[in-house]
Design an enzyme around this catalytic site. Structure first.
Site, short mmCIF file in Angstrom:
data_model
loop_
_atom_site.label_atom_id
_atom_site.label_comp_id
_atom_site.label_asym_id
_atom_site.label_seq_id
_atom_site.Cartn_x
_atom_site.Cartn_y
_atom_site.Cartn_z
N GLU A 1 0.72 -1.28 -0.02
CA GLU A 1 -0.06 -0.02 -0.02
C GLU A 1 0.77 1.23 0.02
O GLU A 1 0.86 1.93 0.73
CB GLU A 1 -0.97 -0.01 1.29
N GLU B 1 -3.98 -10.47 -0.35
CA GLU B 1 -4.92 -10.49 1.11
C GLU B 1 -6.58 -10.81 0.51
O GLU B 1 -6.96 -10.49 -0.75
CB GLU B 1 -5.00 -8.93 1.48
C1 IPT Z 1 -5.25 -4.05 3.80
C2 IPT Z 1 -4.03 -3.80 4.20
O1 IPT Z 1 -2.84 -4.05 3.15
C3 IPT Z 1 -3.52 -4.37 5.52
O2 IPT Z 1 -2.49 -4.13 6.04
C4 IPT Z 1 -5.04 -4.24 6.41
O3 IPT Z 1 -5.05 -2.91 6.77
C5 IPT Z 1 -6.32 -4.88 5.70
O4 IPT Z 1 -6.14 -3.82 4.63
C6 IPT Z 1 -7.39 -4.63 6.44
O5 IPT Z 1 -7.27 -5.12 7.87
S1 IPT Z 1 -5.39 -2.32 2.81
C7 IPT Z 1 -7.04 -2.22 2.06
C8 IPT Z 1 -8.09 -2.82 2.00
C9 IPT Z 1 -7.05 -0.87 1.58
#
Ligand code: IPT
Length: 995
Positions: free
Chosen positions: A439, A515
């Protein structure tokens, strides 16, 4: 060591540092010369980075222990005279190093997700800049000798300035990266004084905006390493595997030159010399490591070599020639007491827990972990994405204006971070991808990092999610894409990029979700559907659940009860609440139901079939291992009672192969009851991560058609009793309200319609998706304050019928609800019918009845899904069986209390006292059973687990349906098929008492 000069030393030998400044007075602020903690540089005086290794015959002196410590509120409150060896620190306090001072009673931790907790004015930081001065006095061990040595810092947040024996060594930033200084010329046998000034905020903080607690301190180990003449300056193990020939290739580059021996392979090579020999390759499933030794004139170090080759080819990410499927998690370093100081035992426990839950990959979100973690990944077998310590997410809030990664002045700092990661970690077979960071938006700084990494280590592809163009990466990576989009990407039919060339390039890349499935609170839902996509589209190579662990900090209430704190609990002026608690394990590392679900969904063996026909199909979903390491066992149950067990001979199927097998003849006839085969795949022998018998996969197959439920014929007649009651079979009802008050003498608070659940984090869907929060919509509709109006209590010839209208103040839509009670001997049957009225703009949280029984009825037993909770889109792991546990054990202690604990597919349930008396409930159809010692309103109001205290009643929810869970706390909502749309419904329960 790089391609061009593989034998040249990577940097000069350990001479005196370039800095000679003695400990002097504090730096006064001069506008043209920012102080070191506010300049954009990565630091000054540290040695170039090199490969980390755990063992060596050169002496090392760990410096952990009790240090002296003083905390100041600003960076300049104190001068640096404390660095002088003779400084009197007797008025200071003791502080354990490694650790974070805010977790040891000095100041407080703070949590923000993306917002910088200070004004965004890079590279400047606020005047309020907690600064910890540390002093540590140490002697060298007997026989240490003279000569070069380095002082090693494993990790310091966020900026440190270092002195040894009054001599300044330099300063550095890059919190989760190692820094070393040459100190041989300064060391004395006794009475060395190390002084370290650590600032919480520095220019480096702008590059470390990861979603986590801000935790300053010297949080990883500090040590002194002897570097004898001729010891290893740096080494790079190149170990590949050619799957077409079965040959491993090895070349170890080293400065200075030396020899490498690998006894098991009969190799004795000069460094820089290549060899090619038959080997067993390293994979996450078969983590074969070869013990070796690297010897230079001044040092011997043990190596553990894993041979594998990572490639992106044919649009796929391949290891040793095969596509791999990532069943991964994002792992932050976290411990509920110690923050990011995580010991080796905890690391190992994490990895064992992962392996035992079929997890095969880790993304080290969002920084390189302690190097010992990577050693353990090599040893136990996990695919690792090693991610650089870099995130500038807060700039997203201002449209990425001023983003350091797109500003040439920050480039040295970015390159320094890339180098420190790659140089430290380059010798781990487990690492299959480098990640530039998380990010950070886009920018030339990222391109510069990518170019440097490609040059230095062409053997590993590059990952970065934040640049959709993928210009600098070798894999297309996304986070939280919904199922439909993943399917499009799987077909290589995603929306095009504006640049046709980049688009064509990206369309050829493999895809992963760095993610997905945000594991915040109850959930994540929809895992099975993602897995199906990964198995359908070869381009979709799996992903990494967000995330492994809840970052809740352990706290005590004034009464000494333990709870876990989240954002706002330390009085932060800016924070993101419990968004920091979104893991598959709770802060104390007990698995959450989400982990059980993930284990089932990603199991590497599929067991399915037709139990009625007596056949089972076994499919090997491993990428490399055949099924020879597993034993298969079956259990045959009738009505939840075991009637036979045995083992099943399954051939050692190769990866991807599948075989249909016959089950034995059923050991017992169902006799009108439910009969079920359960086939389990267990480890045949002990492994490094679990013992023989450990269950890897399972499947359940009905052995006969489910018997049809016939409602008991109504024989009892409702009649008036003494007082204002109506009697029907074993039931006693209030004649005015029609509510059941007693069942055969057991006091009840009668079942009545309930649609409310304490919203889950996914129901809340905040903070990232305002306007899309189902919970907000539910509250707007008043579903948490429904009123029940009784329109009629009718006594018919064989039934008591209660007609009601359930609706909320201020709202038009209603649920017309009719309760029809009948009885036959000791059985009391309730049929509920629900007719919606008016316009219902949203799905319901749940649809069922709620009732209360006396708290002494504290033990539950049921036949249905278990042992853990399950909701419509999280019930893959629910196994049909007979389960039994105290009501207290049915609760899932989410860090922020919320709906939990429903057991799905329940055929019948019994709640009993210690003497066996109680009530029995049969469902028609199956239902969700929830039992807890507080009502839903209290659960809804609680902020921490300790806000909940058991009352005098046990509250039961018997739900006909539940709305799905989804993963909308940071991802897609509930899939259409799991939405609980408002529609006419009918369901029934039969109650009886247990004596
Ligand atoms: C994403 C992040 O990369 C991670 O660190 C964490 O914050 C996660 O979201 C949420 O828990 S960022 C994103 C969805 C814009």
């Amino acid at each position: 060591m790089s391609g061009t000069s593989s034998h040249a030393p990577h940097h000069p030998p350990y001479g005196p540092p370039p800095l000679t400044a003695p400990g002097a007075a504090g730096t006064p602020r001069r506008p043209e010369l920012p102080p070191y903690y506010e300049d954009r540089s990565p630091g000054r005086g540290a040695l170039p980075p090199r490969a980390w290794y755990a063992g060596s015959d050169a002496a090392r002196l760990p410096l952990h222990g009790s240090w002296r410590f003083r905390l100041s509120v600003t960076a300049t409150a104190e001068d640096d005279s404390f660095a002088r060896p003779d400084f009197d620190d007797s008025r200071w306090q003791d502080l354990w190093v490694p650790g974070h001072w805010v977790l040891k009673g000095h100041g407080t931790p703070a949590y923000t997700d993306t917002a910088y907790p200070f004004p965004v004015d890079p590279p400047r930081v606020p005047d309020e800049n907690p600064t910890g001065d540390h002093r540590h006095r140490f002697d060298l061990p007997e026989g240490w000798g003279e000569g070069p040595a380095v002082l090693h810092f494993g990790g310091v947040e966020s900026c440190a300035r270092v002195w040894l024996n009054g001599q300044e060594l330099g300063h550095f930033k890059g919190s989760r990266l190692p820094h070393e200084f040459a100190v041989g010329h300064l060391l004395r046998p006794r009475g060395n004084v190390l002084a370290v000034r650590v600032h919480q905020w520095s220019s480096g903080s702008y590059l470390e905006d990861q979603d986590q607690w801000w935790l300053p301190g010297i949080f990883r180990s500090v040590s002194v390493h002897r570097r004898p003449e001729g010891s290893v300056t740096d080494h790079f193990v190149h170990a590949g595997f050619d799957h077409t020939t079965g040959l491993g290739t090895l070349r170890v580059d080293c400065a200075p030159a030396g020899r490498v021996t690998v006894p098991a392979l009969g190799l004795d090579l000069a460094t820089g010399e290549g060899a090619s020999v038959p080997v067993l390759p390293w994979t996450a499933e078969t983590p074969r490591l070869y013990d070796a030794e690297l010897a230079t004139p001044g040092e011997r170090i043990p190596l553990r070599i894993g041979f594998r080759t990572v490639r992106v080819e044919d649009g796929l990410l391949k290891v040793n020639g095969r596509r791999i499927l990532l069943r991964g998690v994002n792992r932050h370093e976290f411990h509920p007491r110690d923050g990011r100081t995580v010991g080796r035992e905890v690391m190992r426990r994490d990895l064992l827990l992962m392996k035992r839950h079929n997890i095969n990959a880790v993304r080290t979100s969002h920084y390189p972990p302690h190097p010992a973690f990577l050693d353990l990944c090599d040893e136990l077998g996990l695919w690792v994405i090693d991610e650089c310590d870099l995130e500038t997410h807060g700039f997203g809030q201002q449209d990425w204006r001023g983003n350091p990664v797109d500003d040439a002045r920050w480039e040295p700092a970015l390159l320094d971070r890339a180098r420190r990661m790659v140089e430290r970690d380059k010798n781990h077979p487990a690492i299959v991808l480098w990640s530039l960071g998380n990010e950070c938006g886009t920018g030339r700084g990222l391109s510069a990092m990518a170019a440097w990494i490609r040059e230095r280590d062409p053997s590993r592809p590059l990952h970065y999610e934040g640049d959709r163009s993928c210009a600098d990466t070798d894999v297309y990576s996304r986070m939280y894409a919904d199922h439909a989009e993943v399917a499009r990407i799987g077909r290589r039919a995603e929306d095009p990029l504006p640049d046709p060339e980049l688009d064509a390039r990206r369309r050829r890349l493999p895809f992963l979700l760095c993610e997905y499935a945000h594991a915040m609170g109850n959930g994540p839902g929809g895992l099975s559907e993602y897995q199906r996509l990964f198995e359908t589209y070869e381009r979709c190579q799996g992903g990494f659940v967000w995330e492994w662990i809840d970052h809740g900090l352990r706290q005590l209430t004034p009464d000494g009860e333990v709870y876990h704190a989240y954002g706002g609990d330390f009085g932060e002026e800016l924070h993101d609440g419990n968004f920091v608690c979104d893991g598959l394990v709770f802060p104390d590392r007990t698995p959450s139901p989400g982990l059980a679900e993930f284990k089932k969904v990603v199991e590497p063996v599929r067991i399915e079939g037709d139990g009625v026909a007596g056949t089972v199909r076994i499919t090997n979903l491993h990428d490399f291992a055949d099924l020879g390491h597993l034993a298969f066992r079956w259990v045959y149950e009738v009505a939840g009672e075991v009637r036979g067990t045995g083992s099943l001979a399954v051939p050692a199927l190769a990866p991807g192969e599948s075989a249909g097998l016959r089950l034995p003849a059923p050991p017992a006839a169902p006799g009108g009851a439910e009969a079920l085969w359960t086939v389990r795949a267990v480890l045949a022998e002990d492994t490094a991560w679990a013992g023989a018998g450990h269950e890897v996969a399972w499947g359940q197959l009905p052995a006969a058609a489910r018997p049809v439920r016939t409602p008991p014929a109504a024989t009892a007649v409702p009649r008036r009793g003494e007082g204002n009651v109506i009697l029907l079979g074993p039931g006693t009802f209030d004649a005015t309200t029609g509510t059941l008050g007693y069942l055969d003498g057991v006091l009840l608070r009668g079942p009545r319609l309930e649609v409310w659940r304490a919203p889950t984090d996914n129901d809340e869907a905040a903070p990232r998706q305002p306007g899309r929060s189902p919970a907000a919509e539910w509250r707007r509709l008043g579903l948490h304050r429904m009123r029940h109006r009784v329109d009629a209590v009718e006594t018919l010839a064989d039934a008591l019928v209660v007609r009601t209208r359930v609706a909320a103040a201020g709202a038009e839509p209603a649920l017309r609800t009719v309760y029809r009670w009948t009885a036959r001997r000791e059985l009391l049957r309730l049929e509920v019918s629900v007719e919606p009225e008016g316009d219902w703009p949203a799905p319901l949280p749940r649809l069922g009845v709620r009732m209360a029984v006396c708290g002494s009825v504290g033990h539950a037993e049921w036949f249905g899904g278990g042992p853990g909770e399950g909701y419509p889109d999280t019930l893959a792991a629910a196994r049909v069986g007979r389960w039994s546990m105290p009501v207290d054990a049915m609760q899932t202690p989410y860090v922020r209390p919320q709906e939990n604990g429903a057991r799905p597919g329940v055929r019948w349930a019994q709640l009993s006292r210690t003497d066996g008396s109680g009530i029995r409930i049969e469902g028609d159809p199956d239902f969700y059973l929830t039992a807890r010692r507080w009502p839903v309103e209290e659960l809804d109001a609680a902020r921490h687990t300790t806000d909940l205290s058991p009352g005098e009643l046990v509250w039961l929810h018997l739900d006909h349906a539940q709305h799905g869970i989804g993963s909308q706390s940071c991802g897609p909502g509930v899939l259409p098929r799991y939405r609980l749309e408002v529609a006419p419904a009918r369901f029934a329960f039969t109650f009886s008492s247990l004596r």
